[in-house]
Design an enzyme around this catalytic site. Sequence first.
Site, mmCIF file in Angstrom:
data_model
loop_
_atom_site.group_PDB
_atom_site.id
_atom_site.type_symbol
_atom_site.label_atom_id
_atom_site.label_comp_id
_atom_site.label_asym_id
_atom_site.label_seq_id
_atom_site.Cartn_x
_atom_site.Cartn_y
_atom_site.Cartn_z
ATOM 1 C CE LYS A 77 -4.384 -1.711 1.402
ATOM 2 N NZ LYS A 77 -5.631 -1.580 2.102
ATOM 3 C CE LYS A 79 -6.636 -7.591 -1.426
ATOM 4 N NZ LYS A 79 -7.332 -7.250 -0.188
ATOM 5 C CE LYS A 123 -13.977 -2.652 1.237
ATOM 6 N NZ LYS A 123 -12.930 -2.841 2.256
#
Length: 345
Positions: free
Chosen positions: A114, A206, A209
């Site tokens: 991230k 993956k 969102k």
Amino acid sequence: MAFKERVFSGVQPTGNLHLGNYLGAITKFVALQDTYDCIYCVVDLHAITVWQDPPELMRNTREVTAAFLACGIDPKKQIIFNQSQVAEHAELAWVFNCVARLGWLNRMTQFKEKAGKDRENVSVGLYAYPNLMAADILVYRATHVPVGEDQKQHLELARDIAQKFNVDFATSIHAHGYGDAFFPQPEPIIQGPATRVMSLRDGSKKMSKSEPSDYSRINLTDDADTIAQKVRKAKTDPEALPSEEEGLKARPEADNLVGIYAALNNTTKAAVLSEFGGAQFSTFKMALVDLSVAKLGPIGSEMKKLVQDPVYIDSILADGSARASAIAGETMKAVKDIVGFVRRS
Ligand code: AQP
């Protein structure tokens, strides 16, 4: 010491709840409520580790709550609440900031992914996120945690923190009558054919969102036409489906769609392949559209209905928060005694 069996898990209110959240986590939440006392949390403190627009954060918090209800979690028997209403999560997280080691957090792959190259500019909260997650679980001394595969490493860290706390404070834990260990070692529940649902556009990523392309995921609120379009456009390869699971190796997109079908139909990949082995993707995708619409359609409609009534949703969260606070408050009192903080009696 035997700990009371209790389930805890959370979902971030960061928008676009998708099939991965549903199959990896929420379906497990629903199944476990028949056997365990369960606490399900909308983790808004986690959400703000990256920027959230305040009105949208409120909307998303209510939408995740609506998803829990629409999927069938019973808010009377189980606890549904949002994390920021129970201050003990943040309080215990601070204690855990002082228990966890920097080297442990440096190994967390989710932070590395991230933060990417912008490491110097991400929030301190994003880095300390796993300590807050450990506090979420352990403030209820939960023993079982249903999560997707991506959370496995964070769960292992929570176990390490529990263990280190128990060892560091062993004398004090004993002196206060808690036996050999105050915190349990929480067990991850990561099972079934869809513990890591992949993007519909790229079988190596993956489903998520935050992925910019909406075609990479099926959202729980997508209507039938949108689901059909997304499944039809899902990336595949030119081969027919194999008859054995072995044949899915090195075919990530095929493996993903078969896993999704198996999980939605509550069966195994082997069973799906015994039905569709030799079929072309066009045939299989039609069946997957029908199944997805049949399973997700009613959930999406119910979610849309529920979010029209924020007063009702907020009453569920207020009731859940009060019941969660009662448990978390007891844990924090004990933690304060164990650590050596003077407190009001
Ligand atoms: N693709 C997935 N497959 C299986 N399980 C998944 N989960 C998330 N994505 C998948 C599981 O859903 C639960 C709630 O996740 P979360 O919203 O708290 O956090 P997340 O893992 O960060 O979700 P996203 O969608 O991937 O968000 P971004 O894009 O922000 O990273 C967890 O149990 C998680 O394992």
